[in-house]
Design a protein around this motif. Structure first.
Motif, mmCIF file in Angstrom:
data_model
loop_
_atom_site.group_PDB
_atom_site.id
_atom_site.type_symbol
_atom_site.label_atom_id
_atom_site.label_comp_id
_atom_site.label_asym_id
_atom_site.label_seq_id
_atom_site.Cartn_x
_atom_site.Cartn_y
_atom_site.Cartn_z
ATOM 1 N N HIS A 190 -7.088 -2.595 4.192
ATOM 2 C CA HIS A 190 -6.883 -3.985 3.785
ATOM 3 C C HIS A 190 -5.930 -4.081 2.606
ATOM 4 O O HIS A 190 -5.120 -5.016 2.524
ATOM 5 C CB HIS A 190 -8.233 -4.620 3.423
ATOM 6 C CG HIS A 190 -9.101 -4.859 4.620
ATOM 7 N ND1 HIS A 190 -10.381 -5.373 4.530
ATOM 8 C CD2 HIS A 190 -8.877 -4.624 5.939
ATOM 9 C CE1 HIS A 190 -10.893 -5.459 5.749
ATOM 10 N NE2 HIS A 190 -10.004 -5.014 6.609
ATOM 11 N N ASP A 191 -6.014 -3.135 1.664
ATOM 12 C CA ASP A 191 -5.139 -3.170 0.493
ATOM 13 C C ASP A 191 -3.689 -2.848 0.870
ATOM 14 O O ASP A 191 -2.750 -3.379 0.275
ATOM 15 C CB ASP A 191 -5.622 -2.173 -0.567
ATOM 16 C CG ASP A 191 -6.948 -2.592 -1.186
ATOM 17 O OD1 ASP A 191 -7.302 -3.777 -1.070
ATOM 18 O OD2 ASP A 191 -7.631 -1.740 -1.778
ATOM 19 N N SER A 192 -3.524 -1.973 1.849
ATOM 20 C CA SER A 192 -2.172 -1.545 2.220
ATOM 21 C C SER A 192 -1.470 -2.553 3.125
ATOM 22 O O SER A 192 -0.252 -2.692 3.088
ATOM 23 C CB SER A 192 -2.229 -0.190 2.931
ATOM 24 O OG SER A 192 -2.935 -0.304 4.161
ATOM 25 N N LEU A 193 -2.251 -3.245 3.973
ATOM 26 C CA LEU A 193 -1.667 -4.180 4.941
ATOM 27 C C LEU A 193 -0.529 -3.519 5.718
ATOM 28 O O LEU A 193 0.568 -4.073 5.860
ATOM 29 C CB LEU A 193 -1.162 -5.450 4.243
ATOM 30 C CG LEU A 193 -2.228 -6.339 3.605
ATOM 31 C CD1 LEU A 193 -1.580 -7.487 2.851
ATOM 32 C CD2 LEU A 193 -3.196 -6.882 4.657
ATOM 33 N N SER A 194 -0.813 -2.310 6.215
ATOM 34 C CA SER A 194 0.225 -1.552 6.893
ATOM 35 C C SER A 194 -0.358 -0.817 8.095
ATOM 36 O O SER A 194 -1.553 -0.911 8.389
ATOM 37 C CB SER A 194 0.848 -0.548 5.911
ATOM 38 O OG SER A 194 1.962 0.096 6.506
ATOM 39 N N PHE A 195 0.533 -0.081 8.800
ATOM 40 C CA PHE A 195 0.147 0.695 9.971
ATOM 41 C C PHE A 195 0.286 2.177 9.625
ATOM 42 O O PHE A 195 1.220 2.573 8.935
ATOM 43 C CB PHE A 195 1.050 0.361 11.166
ATOM 44 C CG PHE A 195 1.085 -1.108 11.490
ATOM 45 C CD1 PHE A 195 1.957 -1.957 10.824
ATOM 46 C CD2 PHE A 195 0.249 -1.628 12.456
ATOM 47 C CE1 PHE A 195 1.997 -3.306 11.115
ATOM 48 C CE2 PHE A 195 0.289 -2.976 12.761
ATOM 49 C CZ PHE A 195 1.163 -3.824 12.081
ATOM 50 N N PHE A 196 -0.637 2.987 10.145
ATOM 51 C CA PHE A 196 -0.637 4.401 9.778
ATOM 52 C C PHE A 196 -0.845 5.287 10.997
ATOM 53 O O PHE A 196 -1.633 4.963 11.894
ATOM 54 C CB PHE A 196 -1.763 4.707 8.777
ATOM 55 C CG PHE A 196 -1.635 3.990 7.472
ATOM 56 C CD1 PHE A 196 -0.886 4.519 6.438
ATOM 57 C CD2 PHE A 196 -2.264 2.769 7.282
ATOM 58 C CE1 PHE A 196 -0.764 3.852 5.226
ATOM 59 C CE2 PHE A 196 -2.157 2.096 6.080
ATOM 60 C CZ PHE A 196 -1.407 2.637 5.042
ATOM 61 N N ALA A 197 -0.163 6.429 10.983
ATOM 62 C CA ALA A 197 -0.482 7.508 11.915
ATOM 63 C C ALA A 197 -1.659 8.273 11.322
ATOM 64 O O ALA A 197 -1.934 8.187 10.124
ATOM 65 C CB ALA A 197 0.722 8.434 12.087
ATOM 66 N N ILE A 198 -2.358 9.053 12.150
ATOM 67 C CA ILE A 198 -3.564 9.724 11.685
ATOM 68 C C ILE A 198 -3.280 10.664 10.520
ATOM 69 O O ILE A 198 -4.081 10.784 9.586
ATOM 70 C CB ILE A 198 -4.253 10.471 12.862
ATOM 71 C CG1 ILE A 198 -5.591 11.058 12.396
ATOM 72 C CG2 ILE A 198 -3.343 11.538 13.437
ATOM 73 C CD1 ILE A 198 -6.599 10.050 11.968
ATOM 74 N N LYS A 199 -2.126 11.360 10.550
ATOM 75 C CA LYS A 199 -1.809 12.288 9.460
ATOM 76 C C LYS A 199 -1.637 11.561 8.139
ATOM 77 O O LYS A 199 -2.014 12.073 7.079
ATOM 78 C CB LYS A 199 -0.541 13.077 9.800
ATOM 79 C CG LYS A 199 -0.733 14.081 10.927
ATOM 80 C CD LYS A 199 0.542 14.888 11.164
ATOM 81 C CE LYS A 199 0.329 15.916 12.281
ATOM 82 N NZ LYS A 199 1.552 16.708 12.543
ATOM 83 N N ASP A 200 -1.061 10.352 8.204
ATOM 84 C CA ASP A 200 -0.887 9.560 6.982
ATOM 85 C C ASP A 200 -2.236 9.101 6.441
ATOM 86 O O ASP A 200 -2.448 9.057 5.227
ATOM 87 C CB ASP A 200 0.002 8.346 7.258
ATOM 88 C CG ASP A 200 1.417 8.752 7.641
ATOM 89 O OD1 ASP A 200 1.884 9.781 7.123
ATOM 90 O OD2 ASP A 200 2.034 8.057 8.464
ATOM 91 N N ILE A 201 -3.141 8.740 7.360
ATOM 92 C CA ILE A 201 -4.475 8.306 6.929
ATOM 93 C C ILE A 201 -5.215 9.463 6.281
ATOM 94 O O ILE A 201 -5.879 9.306 5.251
ATOM 95 C CB ILE A 201 -5.280 7.755 8.126
ATOM 96 C CG1 ILE A 201 -4.571 6.548 8.743
ATOM 97 C CG2 ILE A 201 -6.686 7.341 7.682
ATOM 98 C CD1 ILE A 201 -5.195 6.053 10.023
ATOM 99 N N GLU A 202 -5.119 10.648 6.897
ATOM 100 C CA GLU A 202 -5.812 11.809 6.351
ATOM 101 C C GLU A 202 -5.282 12.168 4.963
ATOM 102 O O GLU A 202 -6.040 12.585 4.096
ATOM 103 C CB GLU A 202 -5.661 12.998 7.295
ATOM 104 C CG GLU A 202 -6.451 12.852 8.590
ATOM 105 C CD GLU A 202 -6.203 13.994 9.556
ATOM 106 O OE1 GLU A 202 -5.129 14.618 9.452
ATOM 107 O OE2 GLU A 202 -7.086 14.259 10.395
ATOM 108 N N ARG A 203 -3.958 11.981 4.763
ATOM 109 C CA ARG A 203 -3.369 12.339 3.475
ATOM 110 C C ARG A 203 -3.539 11.208 2.455
ATOM 111 O O ARG A 203 -4.162 11.408 1.404
ATOM 112 C CB ARG A 203 -1.885 12.664 3.655
ATOM 113 C CG ARG A 203 -1.208 13.140 2.361
ATOM 114 C CD ARG A 203 0.250 13.498 2.584
ATOM 115 N NE ARG A 203 1.047 12.342 2.952
ATOM 116 C CZ ARG A 203 1.472 12.088 4.180
ATOM 117 N NH1 ARG A 203 1.168 12.902 5.176
ATOM 118 N NH2 ARG A 203 2.196 11.004 4.444
ATOM 119 N N GLN A 204 -3.025 10.031 2.785
ATOM 120 C CA GLN A 204 -3.065 8.927 1.836
ATOM 121 C C GLN A 204 -4.472 8.356 1.688
ATOM 122 O O GLN A 204 -4.890 7.992 0.586
ATOM 123 C CB GLN A 204 -2.095 7.833 2.278
ATOM 124 C CG GLN A 204 -0.650 8.283 2.349
ATOM 125 C CD GLN A 204 0.263 7.165 2.869
ATOM 126 O OE1 GLN A 204 0.025 5.989 2.622
ATOM 127 N NE2 GLN A 204 1.302 7.542 3.599
#
Length: 203
Positions: free
Chosen positions: A20-34
């Motif tokens: 919700h804070d990012s209001l963006s789209f992510f690939a799984i690797k980005d979610i795991e890292r960020q």
């Protein structure tokens, strides 16, 4: 820093807040890292927490190009809670009607004052139904934030989400324009990145 023993509910809440804070789209690797860095959740646990949010319809997942992308806007979570609330309310109404019918039968049995097997079965059935009804009432209390008085806040969240979507749409069009200026086949860009050809701003 990762917290040991963080409750599952808190992990889910933190990861949802990350989206919700990012209001963006992510690939799984980005979610795991960020996501791990922003929430304090161990990166090895991110997938399990993410799957739980998807199962609860709080995070959306779509295949774009060759990979899956994940996102959740505040309006999505509010809509999911409202749908769950309506579902639980329908179950409560059905449960109330069922308990009323069983109670009526129970009163008839009590009037007869006969300690029959059927009467005992009815008593047990009423107890079970009342327990289920109590559980439904407890569940519906969790969705108090979806009361009509708070719809204005949800509308504000929707407006914020819509603004974010349009901002990202403009960014996508800017990237497409860059490729076009470089002489790249724009249709190939649409296909390679899985961009719908009818992509447009949200009105």
């Amino acid at each position: 820093m990762s917290r040991k023993g963080m409750p599952a509910a808190e992990k889910a809440s933190r990861l949802l807040a990350f989206f919700h804070d990012s209001l963006s789209f992510f690939a799984i690797k980005d979610i795991e890292r960020q996501g791990a860095k922003a929430t304090g959740i161990n990166s090895m646990q991110i997938k399990d927490v993410l799957q739980g949010l998807i199962d609860d319809s709080l995070v959306r997942c779509e295949k774009i190009g060759s990979g899956n992308y994940y996102w959740s806007f505040p309006s999505d979570a509010s809509r999911s809670r409202i749908l769950n609330l309506e579902s639980i309310r329908r179950k409560v109404e059905a449960g109330n009607e069922n308990v009323a019918l069983l109670d009526e039968k129970l009163q008839l049995e009590r009037a007869a004052r006969e300690n029959t097997e059927e009467r005992e079965a009815l008593l047990k059935d009423v107890d079970i139904k009342q327990s289920k009804l109590s559980a439904l009432h407890a569940a519906i209390s969790k969705y108090s934030d979806c009361d009509p008085e708070l719809l204005e806040n949800q509308r504000d969240a929707l407006a914020t989400a819509k603004e974010a979507v349009n901002r990202w749409t403009d960014n996508i069009f800017s990237v497409i324009g860059f490729f076009r200026d470089q002489g790249t086949d724009v249709q190939m860009v649409y296909k390679e990145f899985g961009i719908p050809e009818d992509l447009d701003s949200v009105s």
